[in-house]
Design an enzyme around this catalytic site. Structure first.
Site, short mmCIF file in Angstrom:
data_model
loop_
_atom_site.label_atom_id
_atom_site.label_comp_id
_atom_site.label_asym_id
_atom_site.label_seq_id
_atom_site.Cartn_x
_atom_site.Cartn_y
_atom_site.Cartn_z
N LYS A 113 -7.86 61.87 -14.06
CA LYS A 113 -7.61 60.72 -14.92
C LYS A 113 -6.20 60.82 -15.51
CE LYS A 113 -9.93 58.21 -18.70
NZ LYS A 113 -11.10 58.24 -19.60
N SER A 132 -13.16 53.90 -19.93
CA SER A 132 -11.75 54.00 -19.59
C SER A 132 -11.47 54.79 -18.29
CB SER A 132 -10.96 54.64 -20.74
OG SER A 132 -11.40 55.97 -20.98
N SER A 188 -16.78 56.10 -21.77
CA SER A 188 -15.76 56.01 -20.74
C SER A 188 -16.07 56.77 -19.46
CB SER A 188 -14.41 56.50 -21.29
OG SER A 188 -13.92 55.58 -22.25
#
Length: 460
Positions: free
Chosen positions: A80, A155, A179
């Site tokens: 990420k 996210s 997320s």
């Protein structure tokens, strides 16, 4: 399932370890897939193909002993764009860091690399992970592969899409308010929010903050479990890091387990399309021999606790930063208003909620509920503004089904649960007792094997 890019991480690791495939072959398969698919979905925002190729060549040259000690030897992974990666651009989804290149790896990256995983690139995220819709001013929006006009969630939306489309077999993510779980639900993959402390994070500003955790994502529960075994583990730099070594539970199914079912987590509005899909989950568990009971869940105090601590953390992290995007700036402004009395009330609310849920889990082994209150929404919308006629007061409110669970200090997994009539994925949330991550994964695996919704691939 014949496509090589959809091979599981577990299968890939076995083939490389036994010499039936090379790390270079595996990497090139995934690089080809990225070239074909990524321009349509915008999931991987920084690709390090040459660096990955050198790592794959080194993996193929490793001796048998070295290979045997590395459970992810030669397996591609994407990180990420919130975690620091040495010599690889890390933007945090912010124009302020558009050209930022860290000189170190975060702990989760270090552990994956030590286990033999090969970094292939970085996945898209909203600015500083703020929100459950993956869009930012640096790279734009990530699109849902099951319907390119829809959101991938967030996210960790880039991670979920990269997995769903076969660009990588493993990806890391993070979760404060959903997320890891929300994008898994939106993209028909598996995400685990671990018990805080299972995957330690090193911080010199908020070392005691337990709402935000890092965790694994993959297409199968087995792969999530494999990756979790690598990234979990004690680190003394984290004050609440768990010393107990994670070990999966035997695959004994769920017969005899006491399963609580909450269709709305205590009165939240749930879109009828999502409700129709998640309502099928209790019958699956009953067929598997579990004792399922619909419950009236009392999560009062979760809203106050989550919003207060979240706001406080944003002010702590970004109070002196200028040029923030609107969502991050709004959170910082909310944090500036937090008083000592607010924190005291939030601590009392969270403590009372924890004790209520401790009594709840004396009766039930796991809780099942919707992950998200809505199916994937139009990608051009910044957030969900209304559910079942109820107006959402801000961009956070539509994700209460996930962030109320974040307050419980409990492990929670999102597992594919089916599709709406128009083909949009929906996940079911499996929540366990604090520290019983292995139980959550065992239950998730049983549900996955019984339903096999995760085998349905996006129509790209």
């Amino acid at each position: 399932m014949s496509e090589p890019h959809y091979m599981t991480a577990t299968e890939t690791a076995h083939l490389i370890r036994t010499g039936q495939a090379s790390a270079v072959e595996v990497l090139r398969t995934h690089l080809d897939r990225i070239e074909k698919v990524n321009p349509r979905v915008n999931a991987i925002v920084t690709l390090v193909a040459e660096q990955a190729l050198e790592a794959a060549k080194a993996a193929d040259a490793a001796g048998p002993g070295e290979v045997a000690e590395r459970p992810l030897h030669g397996v591609p992974v994407a990180h990420k764009d919130l975690v620091d990666t040495a010599n690889i651009r890390t933007t945090y989804g912010s124009p302020l860091f558009a050209e930022n290149i860290p000189d170190h790896d975060d702990l989760i990256v270090q552990r994956l690399r030590a286990a033999g995983a090969i970094t292939i690139g970085k996945t898209n995220t909203p600015e500083f992970g703020t929100g459950s819709h993956t869009v930012n001013e640096v790279f734009g929006a990530t699109r849902n592969p099951y319907d390119l006009t829809r959101s991938a969630g967030g996210s960790s939306g880039g991670a979920a899409v990269a997995l769903a489309t076969g660009m990588v077999p493993l990806a890391d993510g993070s979760d404060m308010g959903g997320s890891l779980r929300n994008p898994a639900s939106f993209c028909n993959v598996v995400g685990l929010r671990p018990t805080p402390g299972r995957v330690p994070a090193v911080s010199d500003t908020a070392a005691w903050y337990t709402l935000s955790v890092q965790g694994p994502m993959a297409r199968t529960v087995e792969d999530v479990t494999l990756m979790f075994g690598v990234i979990a583990g004690f680190d003394r730099r984290s004050p609440y890091s768990i010393k107990e070594v994670f070990a999966p539970e035997p695959e004994q199914g769920v017969a005899g387990l006491r399963v609580a079912w909450s269709p709305d987590l205590g009165g939240l509005p749930v879109d009828p399309r999502t409700a129709a899909v998640t309502a099928t989950a209790p019958a699956v568990f009953e067929r598997l021999g579990a004792r399922v009971e619909q419950v009236e869940l009392d999560l009062s105090g979760a809203e106050e606790a989550f919003r207060t601590y979240r706001a406080w953390n944003y002010a702590l992290s970004f109070d002196d930063v200028t040029g923030l995007g609107p969502n991050t700036a709004w959170n910082v402004e909310q944090g500036r208003k937090v008083t000592g009395a607010d924190l005291a009330r939030a601590e009392v609310a969270r403590s009372r909620l924890y004790q209520r849920m401790a009594a709840f889990f004396d009766v039930y082994d796991v809780l099942i509920a919707p992950v998200s209150q809505v199916p994937p929404f139009p990608v051009e919308h910044p957030y969900v503004g209304e559910i079942n006629g109820e107006r959402m007061p801000d961009y956070l409110a539509w994700m209460r089904s996930a962030y109320w669970i974040s307050v419980l200090h409990a492990p929670a997994a999102s597992v594919p649960a089916g599709f709406t009539e128009d083909g949009l994925p929906v996940g079911v949330q499996i929540v366990g007792r604090p520290f019983e991550d292995a139980r959550v994964l065992r239950v998730a695996r049983a549900f996955e094997q019984a339903t096999q919704y995760g085998l349905r691939r996006p129509p790209l």
